[in-house]
Design a protein around this motif. Sequence first.
Motif, short mmCIF file in Angstrom:
data_model
loop_
_atom_site.label_atom_id
_atom_site.label_comp_id
_atom_site.label_asym_id
_atom_site.label_seq_id
_atom_site.Cartn_x
_atom_site.Cartn_y
_atom_site.Cartn_z
N GLU A 33 0.88 -1.16 0.00
CA GLU A 33 0.00 0.00 0.00
C GLU A 33 0.91 1.22 0.00
O GLU A 33 1.29 1.74 1.04
CB GLU A 33 -0.91 -0.01 1.23
CG GLU A 33 -1.96 -1.12 1.18
CD GLU A 33 -2.78 -1.19 2.45
OE1 GLU A 33 -2.51 -0.39 3.37
OE2 GLU A 33 -3.69 -2.03 2.52
N ILE A 34 1.31 1.65 -1.17
CA ILE A 34 2.40 2.60 -1.31
C ILE A 34 1.90 4.04 -1.20
O ILE A 34 1.06 4.48 -1.99
CB ILE A 34 3.11 2.41 -2.65
CG1 ILE A 34 3.63 0.99 -2.74
CG2 ILE A 34 4.25 3.39 -2.84
CD1 ILE A 34 3.89 0.55 -4.14
N GLU A 35 2.37 4.75 -0.21
CA GLU A 35 2.08 6.16 -0.07
C GLU A 35 3.30 6.94 -0.55
O GLU A 35 4.35 6.91 0.08
CB GLU A 35 1.77 6.51 1.39
CG GLU A 35 0.49 5.86 1.93
CD GLU A 35 -0.75 6.37 1.22
OE1 GLU A 35 -0.72 7.53 0.76
OE2 GLU A 35 -1.73 5.62 1.11
N VAL A 36 3.20 7.61 -1.66
CA VAL A 36 4.33 8.35 -2.23
C VAL A 36 4.32 9.76 -1.66
O VAL A 36 3.61 10.63 -2.14
CB VAL A 36 4.27 8.39 -3.77
CG1 VAL A 36 5.52 9.04 -4.32
CG2 VAL A 36 4.12 6.98 -4.32
N SER A 37 5.07 9.99 -0.59
CA SER A 37 5.10 11.31 0.04
C SER A 37 5.89 12.28 -0.81
O SER A 37 6.70 11.89 -1.66
CB SER A 37 5.75 11.21 1.42
OG SER A 37 7.12 10.88 1.29
N ALA A 207 8.46 3.82 -13.80
CA ALA A 207 8.72 2.43 -13.42
C ALA A 207 9.93 2.33 -12.48
O ALA A 207 9.91 1.58 -11.50
CB ALA A 207 8.95 1.57 -14.66
N ILE A 208 10.97 3.11 -12.77
CA ILE A 208 12.17 3.11 -11.93
C ILE A 208 11.84 3.66 -10.55
O ILE A 208 12.25 3.10 -9.52
CB ILE A 208 13.30 3.92 -12.60
CG1 ILE A 208 13.80 3.18 -13.85
CG2 ILE A 208 14.46 4.15 -11.63
CD1 ILE A 208 14.64 4.03 -14.78
N GLU A 209 11.09 4.75 -10.50
CA GLU A 209 10.67 5.32 -9.22
C GLU A 209 9.90 4.29 -8.40
O GLU A 209 10.10 4.14 -7.20
CB GLU A 209 9.80 6.56 -9.43
CG GLU A 209 10.56 7.80 -9.82
CD GLU A 209 9.69 9.05 -9.72
OE1 GLU A 209 8.52 8.91 -9.30
OE2 GLU A 209 10.17 10.13 -10.07
N TYR A 210 9.01 3.56 -9.08
CA TYR A 210 8.19 2.57 -8.39
C TYR A 210 9.05 1.45 -7.82
O TYR A 210 8.82 0.97 -6.71
CB TYR A 210 7.14 2.01 -9.35
CG TYR A 210 5.77 1.87 -8.74
CD1 TYR A 210 5.01 3.00 -8.44
CD2 TYR A 210 5.23 0.63 -8.45
CE1 TYR A 210 3.76 2.90 -7.87
CE2 TYR A 210 3.97 0.52 -7.87
CZ TYR A 210 3.24 1.65 -7.59
OH TYR A 210 1.99 1.53 -7.02
N LEU A 224 -2.76 -5.43 -8.33
CA LEU A 224 -1.74 -5.25 -9.37
C LEU A 224 -2.19 -4.27 -10.44
O LEU A 224 -1.38 -3.48 -10.95
CB LEU A 224 -1.39 -6.60 -9.99
CG LEU A 224 -0.18 -6.63 -10.94
CD1 LEU A 224 1.06 -6.07 -10.27
CD2 LEU A 224 0.09 -8.05 -11.42
N LEU A 225 -3.46 -4.29 -10.81
CA LEU A 225 -3.98 -3.35 -11.81
C LEU A 225 -3.76 -1.91 -11.36
O LEU A 225 -3.36 -1.05 -12.16
CB LEU A 225 -5.47 -3.61 -12.06
CG LEU A 225 -6.19 -2.63 -12.99
CD1 LEU A 225 -5.56 -2.62 -14.39
CD2 LEU A 225 -7.68 -2.96 -13.09
N ALA A 226 -4.00 -1.64 -10.09
CA ALA A 226 -3.81 -0.28 -9.56
C ALA A 226 -2.34 0.12 -9.61
O ALA A 226 -2.00 1.26 -9.95
CB ALA A 226 -4.34 -0.19 -8.14
N HIS A 227 -1.44 -0.83 -9.29
CA HIS A 227 0.00 -0.54 -9.34
C HIS A 227 0.42 -0.17 -10.77
O HIS A 227 1.13 0.81 -11.00
CB HIS A 227 0.80 -1.76 -8.88
CG HIS A 227 0.73 -2.02 -7.41
ND1 HIS A 227 1.01 -1.06 -6.46
CD2 HIS A 227 0.40 -3.14 -6.71
CE1 HIS A 227 0.87 -1.57 -5.26
NE2 HIS A 227 0.49 -2.83 -5.38
N VAL A 228 -0.01 -0.99 -11.75
CA VAL A 228 0.37 -0.75 -13.15
C VAL A 228 -0.22 0.56 -13.65
O VAL A 228 0.44 1.31 -14.39
CB VAL A 228 -0.07 -1.94 -14.04
CG1 VAL A 228 0.23 -1.65 -15.50
CG2 VAL A 228 0.62 -3.22 -13.61
N SER A 229 -1.43 0.87 -13.23
CA SER A 229 -2.07 2.14 -13.63
C SER A 229 -1.28 3.33 -13.12
O SER A 229 -1.12 4.33 -13.83
CB SER A 229 -3.51 2.20 -13.10
OG SER A 229 -4.31 1.19 -13.67
N ARG A 230 -0.75 3.22 -11.90
CA ARG A 230 0.04 4.31 -11.34
C ARG A 230 1.36 4.46 -12.09
O ARG A 230 1.84 5.57 -12.30
CB ARG A 230 0.30 4.05 -9.85
CG ARG A 230 -0.95 4.16 -9.01
CD ARG A 230 -0.69 3.85 -7.56
NE ARG A 230 0.07 4.90 -6.90
CZ ARG A 230 0.31 4.93 -5.59
NH1 ARG A 230 -0.13 3.96 -4.82
NH2 ARG A 230 1.01 5.92 -5.06
#
Length: 259
Positions: A33-37, A207-210, A224-230
């Motif tokens: 559950e990635i929160e990108v601050s 992709a690198i940031e992720y 996984l769909l939400a991750h790829v969409s981000r």
Amino acid sequence: MKKLALLLTVLCCAALFSCKKKEAPKNAANPFEIEVSEEKKSLISSPSWHPSEKKICVVFGYGYNDKPYVQAVLEALGTKYGLDDGSDEGGLIFALTFPDDFPSGRISRLPALVGDRELAGLIVIGAPENTNYALAKLEDEYSSQETMIPYPIYAFFPQDDVQGIEATANFVVDRALEGSGSSDDDTNKEEVVQTQVKDLDKILDSAIEYMLLTQAPLPANEDLLAHVSRIMGKNYKVSRYVDAESGLQSINHFVIEEK
């Protein structure tokens, strides 16, 4: 006095319970559950890079391997993350172009080219034929140690057997209307070039940031769909690939359309 003592005891218990409640999320947090601050974003987005022991290997394959094109993409990535030059002072990105950087033009040499480098991730764009076997070789190195590949693998717009790549990669992304086909067919190669995404540099950057934020493979679950969409960003609609014959949805194969 007894009432006062009882009241103080109740207040102390409430305070202790409150502290424990505040600490709980740290232990219960889901790493996916990635929160990108904004703080993390500013660190990753900084143009001044520093030497990196771990590397993210980026393989440029069919449709994306033209020298001027690769140089332009790597120039942008190098400024932000640094390029691996083989020295201790090298940056994060270890880039390979197929077939130029592969002995005898064989993608199967990928594990040998990675060598002793400790990878933080692997990204393959326009995967040529037999890439699935090269990825399986990398997987075998870890399966012999009874463990899974510890770093994420993302595959974009492959020209190889997609099902084979699905078995090892965290996910595979295709265009909804793709010009894929046999890597030996010049006509098909031309179609791939014409249908390549215009903003691969932004997709790669994302992709690198992720990979740097997650620091682990993405699990093949409903998120996984939400991750790829981000990763793909707001310019693309991402959908699960549906097999035309069976009507079954793939777990980790996705198609994109420009919005």
